[in-house]
Each structure stands twice: as structure tokens, then as C-alpha cells.
Enzyme design. Structure first.
Site, PDB file in Angstrom:
ATOM      1  N   HIS A   2     -13.078  44.302  13.079  1.00 36.05           N
ATOM      2  CA  HIS A   2     -13.039  42.891  13.470  1.00 36.05           C
ATOM      3  C   HIS A   2     -11.654  42.317  13.746  1.00 36.05           C
ATOM      4  CE1 HIS A   2     -12.745  41.626   8.915  1.00 36.05           C
ATOM      5  NE2 HIS A   2     -11.987  42.665   9.202  1.00 36.05           N
ATOM      6  N   HIS A   3     -10.592  43.098  13.588  1.00 34.05           N
ATOM      7  CA  HIS A   3      -9.248  42.560  13.811  1.00 34.05           C
ATOM      8  C   HIS A   3      -8.730  42.763  15.228  1.00 34.05           C
ATOM      9  CE1 HIS A   3      -8.784  41.553   9.647  1.00 34.05           C
ATOM     10  NE2 HIS A   3      -8.826  42.805   9.236  1.00 34.05           N
ATOM     11  N   ALA A   4      -9.299  43.707  15.975  1.00 36.89           N
ATOM     12  CA  ALA A   4      -8.792  43.981  17.316  1.00 36.89           C
ATOM     13  C   ALA A   4      -8.890  42.727  18.179  1.00 36.89           C
ATOM     14  CB  ALA A   4      -9.566  45.131  17.957  1.00 36.89           C
ATOM     15  N   ASP A  64     -10.564  37.656  12.102  1.00 35.73           N
ATOM     16  CA  ASP A  64      -9.760  36.915  13.077  1.00 35.73           C
ATOM     17  C   ASP A  64     -10.048  37.294  14.516  1.00 35.73           C
ATOM     18  OD1 ASP A  64      -8.650  39.432  12.563  1.00 35.73           O
ATOM     19  OD2 ASP A  64      -6.585  38.752  12.873  1.00 35.73           O
TER      20      ASP A  64
END
Length: 390
Positions: A131-133, A173
Site C-alpha cells: 500500500h505504500h507504492a 498512504d
């Protein structure tokens, strides 16, 4: 619509390997898959391997120049461009990086397609949840954002309301950024407070762009939050928002790094509480989204003691064959764990904290309690924007 769940799996996803000293050890995926099999869950789900996400799918979220940078680093890791977050300590470049990252993304996109088209009621990709990419860069062990790609594909197929719930210890994010301006997607993230943990985002005041006010929700939990506080926070925010938004599909991310044994964070949540949230997400999908549920993995760096048990519970919940917490872990799996890692595997599917107990928001709140302050901050920031009482 099929009543069976799909488990998205291709053995090649274990090639998502940043190297022997990196905390994201792909053995966590292999051991989870073996534990799912050891419990006979293969007979309760359809095991499916989807094709890798192609460039046109990746471009639903990621910039073309970034995709080309990943491909270049995949061919020659020494040429990784740090401007794209590649070749860093968090995201070292490795041969075949593009191919395996696209494969993981393809499993989540395939899960979304199967659920939307009624080929499966639930679909799980525990290799996903990266989920950070960001659209234009790698971040936090994540190359392609499969969660965002799954949601983008749902929108492309015609979905008008999607709720994304992220209970990883780190702020979701990348998914928030992808849909910051899109009122069709409600992103809800419960995570350790940005003051004490990467990526230092996920403040309650982050509520979405002007065109989508109230579409981003952030519950920033104080370090040290345990089972009772974590479950209180979840149930004080998530169900009411889901009920209001009435999604057509629920997409959830179940990073196991909230656990008290996780080496990279500071929450104190048990396996039993993680299982309780998995069950709650399953129930929310049935109550508000006609059962349509896409469940993803995420972080989790206690790769023997925690991750395989947590995600095996997730598969079991999705399959409709929950594993009782006190169940003994199959001996064959424990032997395989020792052979592969020289670590002793846990003996039962519990941390000994079942049943977990917590108090709902309706019981009142303590203004001096840091957990209650976090919950109230999230509610005050978003609920009025959605016409709800804070």
C-alpha cells in the site's frame, strides 16, 4: 454469484525478494501457503492464479515513466534510478522485480474482477496489500500498489462506491494518495501515529481533496495500543462509515505488523485481535456490500510466529470455515518451519487472548485517554463532512 471464495496464488510471488537481510522475507508467503494447505483450506476455496498486470492496467495508478524505470531496474539492478525510490535501502532493486511485482498486482486485480463479476463472493491475495507504492515511485517495500490497482479496476468495471479499510500498522498512504480526489472511494486507515512511525503521514486532518472532502479517514493510534484499544478504535469508526457509504465492494488490507512481536513497529496487538477484525470485515461486507469482499495481506515481519497464522485465519474466514483459536497447529507444518528457518513454530492458532474484549464508543469516552483522543480526532475530522455526528 458463486458462494465460494477464491485464494489468489502463484508460487512465483515468492520471488518478491529484496535480499537476505531485508525484513520482508518471502518465506512468510511460502509458510502461509503451506499452513493454509495443512488445514485443508484448499478444499474450501478455489485456488486461482491470475495473469500479471499489464502496462495498461499498471497505468490505471502508476505513471508510465515510473513503470519504465522499474522495468529498467529489473533488467539491470545496478542501473536503478533512486529518483523513483528504486535501489534504496527500503526498496533494493533485484532482477525480475517488474515481473514479480506485476504478478502480485495481477492477483489483486484478478481478485477484484472475480468478486465484481460474481465469480467469487470473496477473494484473498495475502501476497498483496503493498500500500505504500506511489503513482511515480516505490516506497516502504512496495513497488506497485496492488491495492490501488484493484480499486481502480473496480471503478473501471463500473463500481460507484468502494470502501478501502487498512489495518496495517503503517498508514495506507499510497492508496489514500491514489484516490485523494475521488469521492467514489472511501479510504479508512488505522495505524500507529505518524509521530512515531513511517511514513509520517495519516494525520486525522488528512480528509481528502476539496472535490472529495471526507473521503479519507485516518485513525492515528498511540504507540503501545493493545487489543482493547485497537478494537475499540476500529469499531468506533469503521462500521458507522461503511454503513453510511454503503459500498458495492469492500477492499481490506490486513498487514500483520500491528502484532506485539513485530520488530518494525510499536503497537501491542495479538493474533486474536487481528482475527477479530478479519471477522468484523467479513460481516461488514455481508451487511453492506452484498458480501463482495477483497482481502489483501500487507506488512508483517514476524515471519514465522505471526504472519502465517494471521493470514491463514484470514483465508479461513473468507472461506466460511473459521479456525478456532485454540486449534493446534499441524505438526507437519511445524516441522517444515524448522527445516526452512531453524525456528520453532507456534503450537496453536492463538496468542492465548481469545476471546478479546473491548468497549464500544457508545459506552462513553475518557478525554484524558490517548486512545480515545485519537478516535475522537478522527471522528471530529471526518464525520461532520459526511453528515454524521462526531
Amino acid at each position: 454469484m458463486s458462494g465460494r471464495a477464491q485464494l489468489m496464488w502463484d508460487e512465483a510471488v515468492t520471488g518478491y525478494d529484496f535480499g537476505p537481510d531485508h525484513p520482508m522475507d518471502p518465506v512468510r508467503l511460502a509458510l502461509t501457503r503451506r499452513l493454509v494447505d495443512a488445514f485443508g483450506l484448499d478444499r474450501e476455496v478455489d485456488v486461482v492464479s491470475a495473469k500479471p498486470a499489464g502496462d495498461s492496467t499498471l497505468r490505471l495508478v502508476h505513471r508510465e515513466d515510473y513503470i519504465e524505470a522499474v522495468k529498467a531496474a529489473s533488467v539491470d539492478p545496478r542501473a536503478a534510478d533512486g529518483a523513483y525510490g528504486l535501489g534504496t535501502m527500503d526498496d533494493p532493486a533485484f532482477a525480475g522485480m517488474h515481473e514479480v511485482s506485476a504478478l502480485i498486482a495481477g492477483q489483486s486485480v484478478g481478485a477484484a474482477e472475480a468478486v465484481w463479476r460474481g465469480e467469487a463472493l470473496h477473494a484473498v491475495n495475502f501476497a498483496g496489500g503493498l500500500h505504500h507504492a506511489m503513482p511515480g515511485g516505490a516506497s516502504g517495500f512496495c513497488i506497485y500498489n496492488d491495492a490501488s490497482l484493484a480499486i481502480a479496476r473496480l471503478l473501471e468495471l463500473g463500481a460507484e462506491r468502494v470502501v478501502y479499510v487498512d489495518v496495517d500498522v503503517h498508514h495506507g498512504d499510497g492508496v489514500q494518495a491514489a484516490f485523494w480526489e475521488d469521492p467514489r472511494v472511501l479510504t479508512v486507515s488505522l495505524h500507529e501515529h505518524p509521530r512515531t512511525l513511517f511514513p509520517q503521514t495519516g494525520w486525522p486532518e488528512e480528509t481528502g481533496a476539496a472535490s472529495a472532502e471526507g473521503s479519507a479517514v485516518n485513525v492515528a493510534l498511540p504507540a503501545g495500543t493493545g487489543d482493547a484499544g485497537w478494537l475499540r478504535a476500529f469499531h468506533s469508526v469503521v462500521p458507522e462509515l461503511v454503513a453510511d457509504f454503503r459500498p458495492q465492494v469492500l477492499v481490506t488490507q490486513h498487514g500483520a505488523d500491528t502484532h506485539f512481536e513485530d520488530p518494525l513497529a510499536h503497537l501491542a496487538v495479538s493474533l486474536d485481535a487481528q482475527r477479530a477484525v478479519q471477522v468484523a470485515c467479513h460481516e461488514l461486507a455481508h451487511e453492506y456490500a452484498e458480501g463482495r469482499w477483497v482481502a489483501l495481506g500487507g506488512g508483517g515481519y514476524a515471519v514465522v510466529d505471526v504472519v502465517p497464522r494471521s493470514w491463514t485465519h484470514l483465508v479461513a474466514v473468507a472461506a466460511g470455515r473459521e479456525i478456532a483459536p485454540e486449534t493446534v497447529v499441524p505438526e507437519g507444518w511445524r516441522q517444515e518451519v524448522f527445516a526452512r528457518t531453524r525456528q520453532l513454530a507456534p503450537a496453536r492458532m492463538t496468542d492465548g487472548r481469545w476471546p478479546v474484549s473491548w468497549q464500544g464508543w457508545e459506552s462513553g469516552y475518557d478525554p484524558a485517554d490517548r486512545l480515545d483522543q485519537a478516535v475522537l480526532a478522527a471522528r471530529r475530522a471526518v464525520f461532520p463532512l459526511r453528515g454524521l455526528l462526531a
